[in-house]
Design an enzyme around this catalytic site. Structure first.
Site, PDB file in Angstrom:
ATOM      1  N   HIS A   1     -82.429 -34.249  68.823  1.00 62.02           N
ATOM      2  CA  HIS A   1     -82.293 -32.770  68.592  1.00 62.02           C
ATOM      3  C   HIS A   1     -83.408 -33.055  67.029  1.00 62.02           C
ATOM      4  O   HIS A   1     -83.355 -32.033  66.532  1.00 62.02           O
ATOM      5  CB  HIS A   1     -81.513 -32.624  68.147  1.00 62.02           C
ATOM      6  CG  HIS A   1     -81.020 -31.126  67.031  1.00 62.02           C
ATOM      7  ND1 HIS A   1     -80.827 -31.082  66.126  1.00 62.02           N
ATOM      8  CD2 HIS A   1     -81.526 -29.661  67.500  1.00 62.02           C
ATOM      9  CE1 HIS A   1     -80.311 -29.645  65.773  1.00 62.02           C
ATOM     10  NE2 HIS A   1     -80.977 -29.300  66.617  1.00 62.02           N
TER      11      HIS A   1
ATOM     12  N   GLU B   1     -86.676 -32.800  67.261  1.00 59.96           N
ATOM     13  CA  GLU B   1     -87.301 -32.020  67.381  1.00 59.96           C
ATOM     14  C   GLU B   1     -87.562 -31.103  66.130  1.00 59.96           C
ATOM     15  O   GLU B   1     -88.652 -30.341  66.334  1.00 59.96           O
ATOM     16  CB  GLU B   1     -86.016 -31.142  68.765  1.00 59.96           C
ATOM     17  CG  GLU B   1     -87.216 -29.937  68.654  1.00 59.96           C
ATOM     18  CD  GLU B   1     -85.485 -28.761  69.005  1.00 59.96           C
ATOM     19  OE1 GLU B   1     -85.835 -27.708  67.423  1.00 59.96           O
ATOM     20  OE2 GLU B   1     -84.088 -29.063  69.054  1.00 59.96           O
ATOM     21  N   HIS B   2     -86.837 -30.885  65.536  1.00 58.99           N
ATOM     22  CA  HIS B   2     -86.538 -29.919  64.501  1.00 58.99           C
ATOM     23  C   HIS B   2     -87.613 -31.023  63.619  1.00 58.99           C
ATOM     24  O   HIS B   2     -89.024 -29.884  62.586  1.00 58.99           O
ATOM     25  CB  HIS B   2     -85.355 -30.516  63.348  1.00 58.99           C
ATOM     26  CG  HIS B   2     -84.586 -29.479  63.460  1.00 58.99           C
ATOM     27  ND1 HIS B   2     -84.463 -28.659  62.407  1.00 58.99           N
ATOM     28  CD2 HIS B   2     -83.977 -29.316  64.909  1.00 58.99           C
ATOM     29  CE1 HIS B   2     -83.447 -27.755  62.551  1.00 58.99           C
ATOM     30  NE2 HIS B   2     -83.220 -28.034  64.441  1.00 58.99           N
TER      31      HIS B   2
ATOM     32  N   GLU C   1     -76.683 -26.063  60.622  1.00 56.81           N
ATOM     33  CA  GLU C   1     -76.687 -26.103  62.236  1.00 56.81           C
ATOM     34  C   GLU C   1     -75.353 -26.318  63.128  1.00 56.81           C
ATOM     35  O   GLU C   1     -74.704 -25.430  63.552  1.00 56.81           O
ATOM     36  CB  GLU C   1     -78.285 -26.553  62.854  1.00 56.81           C
ATOM     37  CG  GLU C   1     -77.809 -25.398  63.908  1.00 56.81           C
ATOM     38  CD  GLU C   1     -79.763 -26.434  65.034  1.00 56.81           C
ATOM     39  OE1 GLU C   1     -80.490 -27.196  64.269  1.00 56.81           O
ATOM     40  OE2 GLU C   1     -79.892 -26.252  66.507  1.00 56.81           O
TER      41      GLU C   1
END
Lengths: 422, 429
Positions: free
Chosen positions: B69, B72-73, B145
């Site tokens: 994740h 991905e950012h 997040e």
């Protein structure tokens, strides 16, 4: 792709958006009521009772088995609000004839209409057991607003901001009003509105529209309608120069900041599109100021965005932050708006925001829901621009238009949902 | 690039399949009449892939939780200091990305400037640029997040169930990791993962919308680099015991009603068409037992024991599989008892064939409905391709799923031993 409007009877119109690319037909009937505190809760409760059974499919089980047999047709009844109107919406979504060996247009239309016009009630009352369950469900829905803290913070901000205004009535209703309703009074309310309220039917997909209209007209001929038009509400907000500050405390890890602004601009105002464009430069999309400063530069949040309400002349900024970053985030959010108002934005930012908005307008054409929503909104305003006309107007906007529109925006209410330790 | 064209008459859809010399698979579904065009560029790298042999090395390598994740950012960061979003925004395209348990998907939709946006998508995902500064900056954003999900009761009840069902399978770990685990991520970890999992033969491209397939293939030829190392990725998983890790797990959160997830661990992991058949079977079983037209749903709803938020959420993946029933109730324990009673009676009596046929028909309707929207199609096709499934073989798989097969799958999954329950109760406000 045009929208065709047909008046079925006085006060009931059908809107057909023909589009053969969909594999399904999406159909909804909206029963409109003037938004009012004294009946909002009853209408919300009715939306739940109407999906519990019809004269033909007496209970949930029969309804759902019937829908299964119609190749898994989806049906639902909801409550929505637009401008000064609260609507009970009965919808059905089913496969187009092209994909089937038999046509299911008429049975699906009948299912939708039966939910509204032929619910399974007793002589002069809804069934007590059904009523009790749905009353509890509505109560759970209202109390369940807190489950999504981001939308709850937005809801609370606008609630505080618009206290006492006509359009601020909550479409789900109120707990204190729920206790005054029983299975008989709700039945009386149903009877008093079912043939007196304006209605709109929206159909998106590919059907034989003449035959469908004929079918619906025939269906409606059983009833004796006497429909009263709805008078628009005055939306002028109470003017105040002081910013209102509100806080709630919950058992949460992250704070939710919601900032409500008055724009003085609704969809019927000339500078509405300029506001939309300015809002996009400011806080709507990954190109926007809020995303690039509050999130990317300052690392304060995962989301920070703004949106406008086209009927209520409101702009709302929302962000999820650490409790202690409240001042930092709030002042940056205000500063970025000031920067844009003072003309401190590039031509590239303007064009990027313009592309973003025109792209989303064009994209409506791929969504039955968005098409219905867009054109339904026009039932309650003067603006009658088609999607293509709206795009042409947005293409023509200048940077000065954006500055002029955003300079009308004033901070009204700051809401903060914080944790117990904060 | 060579490609093949396959048509599906029942669906009224066509798919073009090409393979780039690097091993990258390219899939195009033209949709005449759609305004929106949607493209995905995805890698088979998700949160479960936390141990692997880096490409060109021989020793296993373990990474902190949340790397897929985080990566991905960070892909959006460009070597010239810009953000990949910027160029998409100039073209009027709407870009995003998401990380699931077993893949990462970079995507955009647009109405204009498709080719420019598409070539930008292919290009930026091939341009990693990780520095100490940009990695540090992201810790704050992802930290928020994670905090957002900390307050999400639905998220908590789901992850707690996975923790209860699994002993060692990394699906039990939150996709984004924790604030502590992401603090251990540095640029070297990111490059190692990138070089292994983002090699073209581990990736796919999928385009849906009113596009010319030849143009899509031409863009791929033009932009995809041919000099990068490519090869089969070796992910390492510990053997997961068949039993559930714990029968019951409970937590508190700021919610209005207790939330529950009741899960059944599926120990028969499949791949390709067998996975698709199993997924269809589990979906049909769920609808028969717990769907809107089931007697169990009706009776519990009519008694006020459950509300409309009751439903099922099944996962049938190559790396893990479970059938889950979720909802809200003042009495979660009673709901569980009723569910187990229904399951036990089906074990004794079997499924009714009329009911089976009715549900199958309804299910086919919902499958067709999925082909209304370019994004839905794109995400579905991407997920299936990464799992080795051709979406157009759905109709064949669907035909194969008969009452006997469904009964067999039911007996394998829905047992007392395979079951675990997670509940989130409202905290005191």
């Amino acid at each position: 792709m045009d929208i065709i409007k047909k008046e079925l009877i006085n006060g009931i119109n059908l809107y057909y958006i023909h589009d053969a690319k969909y594999k399904t037909v999406s159909m909804s009937v909206f029963l409109h009521r003037r938004l009012a505190k004294d009946e909002a809760t009853s209408n919300a409760l009715l939306s739940k009772l109407l999906k519990r059974g019809t004269v033909k499919c007496k209970n949930l089980n029969e309804l759902n088995i019937y829908a299964d047999k119609l190749y898994g047709a989806l049906y639902d009844v909801n409550i929505t609000k637009k401008a000064y109107v609260q609507s009970i919406v009965c919808s059905v979504n089913f496969l187009s004839d092209e994909y089937l060996e038999e046509s299911i247009v008429n049975p699906c239309t009948e299912l939708m209409l039966d939910m509204l016009f032929k619910p399974n009630t007793g002589e002069n009352s809804f069934d007590k057991e059904v009523f009790d369950v749905e009353k509890q469900n509505l109560k759970d829905d209202i109390e369940g607003l807190i489950n999504d803290k981001r939308s709850y913070a937005n809801f609370r901000c606008i609630e505080e901001m618009c206290k006492g205004e006509e359009n601020s009535v909550f479409e789900f209703g109120y707990l204190e009003d729920l206790d005054k309703i029983d299975e008989k009074t709700i039945y009386d309310h149903y009877k008093s509105i079912i043939t007196k309220s304006p209605m709109d039917i929206f159909v998106v997909g590919s059907v034989d529209i003449d035959s469908l209209c004929g079918y619906i007209k025939e269906y409606l001929s059983e009833f004796d309608f006497n429909i009263d038009a709805i008078t628009p509400a005055d939306i002028t907000a109470s003017e105040s120069n002081d910013v209102k500050y509100v806080e709630d405390v919950f058992d949460v890890a992250q704070g939710k900041l919601a900032m409500g602004f008055r724009t003085g601009i609704t969809i019927d105002d000339e500078d509405y599109y300029a506001l939309l464009l300015g809002n996009s430069i400011y806080g709507s999309g990954a190109h926007s100021r809020l995303f690039n400063t509050v999130r990317e530069e300052m690392s304060l949040c995962y989301y920070a965005s703004s949106k406008t309400d086209k009927f209520r002349a409101i702009m709302l900024v929302s962000s999820g932050i650490e409790f202690e970053n409240y001042d930092k985030a709030k002042s940056e959010i205000e500063k970025q708006l000031q920067n844009i108002v003072s003309g401190d934005f590039t031509d590239e930012e303007l064009e990027v925001a313009r592309n973003y908005i025109t792209n989303s307008y064009r994209s409506y054409k791929d969504s039955p829901y968005a098409m219905k929503d867009y054109y339904r909104g026009q039932c309650f305003c003067k603006n009658q621009d088609t999607i293509d006309e709206a795009i042409v107007k947005i293409e023509a906007l200048t940077r000065q238009d954006v500055i002029n529109a955003l300079s009308k925006v004033k901070l009204d209410t700051v809401y903060f949902l914080k944790g117990k330790e904060a | 690039m060579n490609y093949t064209k396959i048509e599906n008459k029942r669906l009224n859809e066509t798919m073009y399949i090409g393979e780039h010399e690097t091993g990258l698979g390219v899939f195009v579904i033209p949709k005449k009449g759609c305004v929106k065009k949607y493209a995905t560029f995805a890698t088979k790298f998700g949160s479960v892939n936390n141990r692997f042999i880096p490409l060109g090395e021989t020793e296993p390598y373990t990474i902190p939780d949340g790397v897929a994740h985080f990566l991905e950012h960070k892909m959006f960061e460009q070597p010239d200091g810009t953000n990949a979003f910027d160029k998409f925004a100039l073209y009027g395209a709407n870009a995003n990305a998401f990380t699931s348990f077993n893949h990462t998907n970079y995507l955009f939709s647009c109405t204009d400037n498709f080719t420019e946006s598409f070539e930008h998508l292919l290009s930026y995902v091939q341009e990693p640029y990780f520095t100490k500064e940009n990695v540090d900056k992201e810790q704050g954003i992802i930290g928020q997040e994670i905090r957002m999900y900390d307050d999400d009761g639905q998220w908590a009840v789901m992850f707690n169930l996975l923790k209860a069902l699994y002993h060692v399978n990394p699906v039990r770990i939150d996709i984004a990791g924790t604030v502590e685990s992401i603090a251990k991520i540095d640029k070297d970890v990111l490059y190692k993962c990138y070089n292994t999992y983002y090699n073209p033969s581990n990736m796919v491209v999928c385009v849906v919308g009113d596009v010319e397939p030849e143009q899509v293939f031409a863009s791929v030829e033009k932009v995809i680099k041919t000099d990068r190392p490519s090869g089969k990725v070796c992910s390492i998983f510990d053997e997961e015991p068949k039993s559930v890790c714990q029968k019951y797990i409970e937590a508190k959160a700021s919610v209005s009603l207790p939330l529950f997830n009741i899960g059944f661990k599926d120990n028969y992991l499949k791949e390709g068409d067998e996975l698709l058949k199993r997924e269809i079977a589990v979906e049909i079983i769920s609808r028969i037992l717990f769907g809107r037209s089931s007697t169990l749903y009706t009776s519990m709803y009519e008694e006020g024991l459950i509300n409309e938020n009751f439903g099922t959420d099944n996962s049938t993946e190559a790396e893990f599989a479970c059938a889950v029933i979720c909802g809200e109730s003042e009495k979660p324990a009673e709901v569980k008892e009723r569910i187990m009673k229904e399951i036990n009676s089906k074990h004794e009596e079997g499924f009714d064939s009329d009911e089976f046929e009715r549900i199958k028909r309804a299910f086919y309707g919902s499958y067709l409905r999925g082909f209304n929207n370019v994004e839905t199609i794109g995400n579905m096709v991407t997920r299936y391709i990464l799992a080795g499934i051709n979406i157009f073989s759905f109709a064949d798989a669907f035909e194969c799923v008969d009452l006997d097969f469904v009964t067999k799958v039911f007996k394998e999954i829905y047992t007392e031993e395979n079951m675990a329950m997670s509940v989130v109760y409202p905290s005191e406000q």
